[in-house]
Design a protein around this motif. Structure first.
Motif, PDB file in Angstrom:
ATOM      1  N   TRP A 117      36.154  55.554  60.301  1.00 55.98           N
ATOM      2  CA  TRP A 117      36.616  54.177  60.098  1.00 55.98           C
ATOM      3  C   TRP A 117      37.914  53.952  60.848  1.00 55.98           C
ATOM      4  O   TRP A 117      38.822  54.798  60.812  1.00 55.98           O
ATOM      5  CB  TRP A 117      36.843  53.897  58.622  1.00 55.98           C
ATOM      6  CG  TRP A 117      35.616  53.928  57.776  1.00 55.98           C
ATOM      7  CD1 TRP A 117      34.317  54.058  58.199  1.00 55.98           C
ATOM      8  CD2 TRP A 117      35.568  53.841  56.361  1.00 55.98           C
ATOM      9  NE1 TRP A 117      33.475  54.039  57.121  1.00 55.98           N
ATOM     10  CE2 TRP A 117      34.207  53.904  55.977  1.00 55.98           C
ATOM     11  CE3 TRP A 117      36.531  53.700  55.378  1.00 55.98           C
ATOM     12  CZ2 TRP A 117      33.793  53.837  54.655  1.00 55.98           C
ATOM     13  CZ3 TRP A 117      36.128  53.635  54.059  1.00 55.98           C
ATOM     14  CH2 TRP A 117      34.776  53.704  53.705  1.00 55.98           C
ATOM     15  N   ARG A 170      31.250  50.398  59.850  1.00 51.06           N
ATOM     16  CA  ARG A 170      32.661  50.665  60.144  1.00 51.06           C
ATOM     17  C   ARG A 170      33.525  49.745  59.312  1.00 51.06           C
ATOM     18  O   ARG A 170      33.387  48.533  59.372  1.00 51.06           O
ATOM     19  CB  ARG A 170      32.933  50.502  61.622  1.00 51.06           C
ATOM     20  CG  ARG A 170      32.265  51.583  62.448  1.00 51.06           C
ATOM     21  CD  ARG A 170      32.406  51.330  63.922  1.00 51.06           C
ATOM     22  NE  ARG A 170      33.782  51.265  64.365  1.00 51.06           N
ATOM     23  CZ  ARG A 170      34.482  52.304  64.809  1.00 51.06           C
ATOM     24  NH1 ARG A 170      33.930  53.478  64.839  1.00 51.06           N
ATOM     25  NH2 ARG A 170      35.712  52.148  65.223  1.00 51.06           N
ATOM     26  N   GLY A 228      30.972  60.026  59.743  1.00 47.46           N
ATOM     27  CA  GLY A 228      31.309  58.648  59.462  1.00 47.46           C
ATOM     28  C   GLY A 228      30.200  57.870  58.809  1.00 47.46           C
ATOM     29  O   GLY A 228      29.084  58.320  58.657  1.00 47.46           O
TER      30      GLY A 228
END
Length: 146
Positions: A99, A74, A70
């Motif tokens: 996300w 975010r 990731g």
């Protein structure tokens, strides 16, 4: 045993294990089209790269679309897709990026859609090409808040 694992096994980890073991095994039959685990991996990686390029800041800790750890930032992406394979690729792509996915009712329009997007804090919206123009990646069009 898998259920007792700490931390628990994620659906993305299970999917990746299947891709490694059985890339040509059928995963999804939709109408006349058959998709394998390898197909899903390719489509979701391609979409993840597009999303990272359009929405990501490039400062992520993960290795990108195929890396899976990731982005350090975010990004919430709203998904307004019908029940089709593109929905699966979208979920996988967002999971690989780490996300959150805001699932929006496919029939939402006008004020209801605006409310859903604002409530989720979405900075991107994935829709079918038939909804707002053509283009995108793997049959998904990314509308990005600019």
């Amino acid at each position: 045993r898998r259920f007792n694992r700490r931390p628990p096994l994620t659906l993305l980890e299970v999917f990746r294990g299947h891709v490694d073991r059985w890339p040509l095994r059928p995963l999804l039959l939709f109408q006349e089209d058959l998709y394998t685990y390898g197909d899903a991996e390719r489509f979701s990686n391609r979409l993840a790269r597009v999303l990272r390029r359009r929405l990501g800041d490039g400062a992520g800790a993960g290795a990108g679309a195929g890396g899976g750890d990731g982005d350090s930032r975010r990004v919430t992406v709203a998904v307004l897709l019908p029940n089709q394979p593109n929905y699966v690729w979208s979920w996988l792509a967002l999971a690989k990026l780490g996300w959150p996915m805001a699932c929006v009712n496919y029939n939402a329009r006008g004020r209801a859609l605006t409310h859903a997007l604002r409530s989720a804090g979405a900075v991107g919206l994935l829709v079918s090409p038939g909804e707002w123009g053509n283009g995108g990646c793997g049959g998904v069009y990314a509308c990005v808040k600019g």
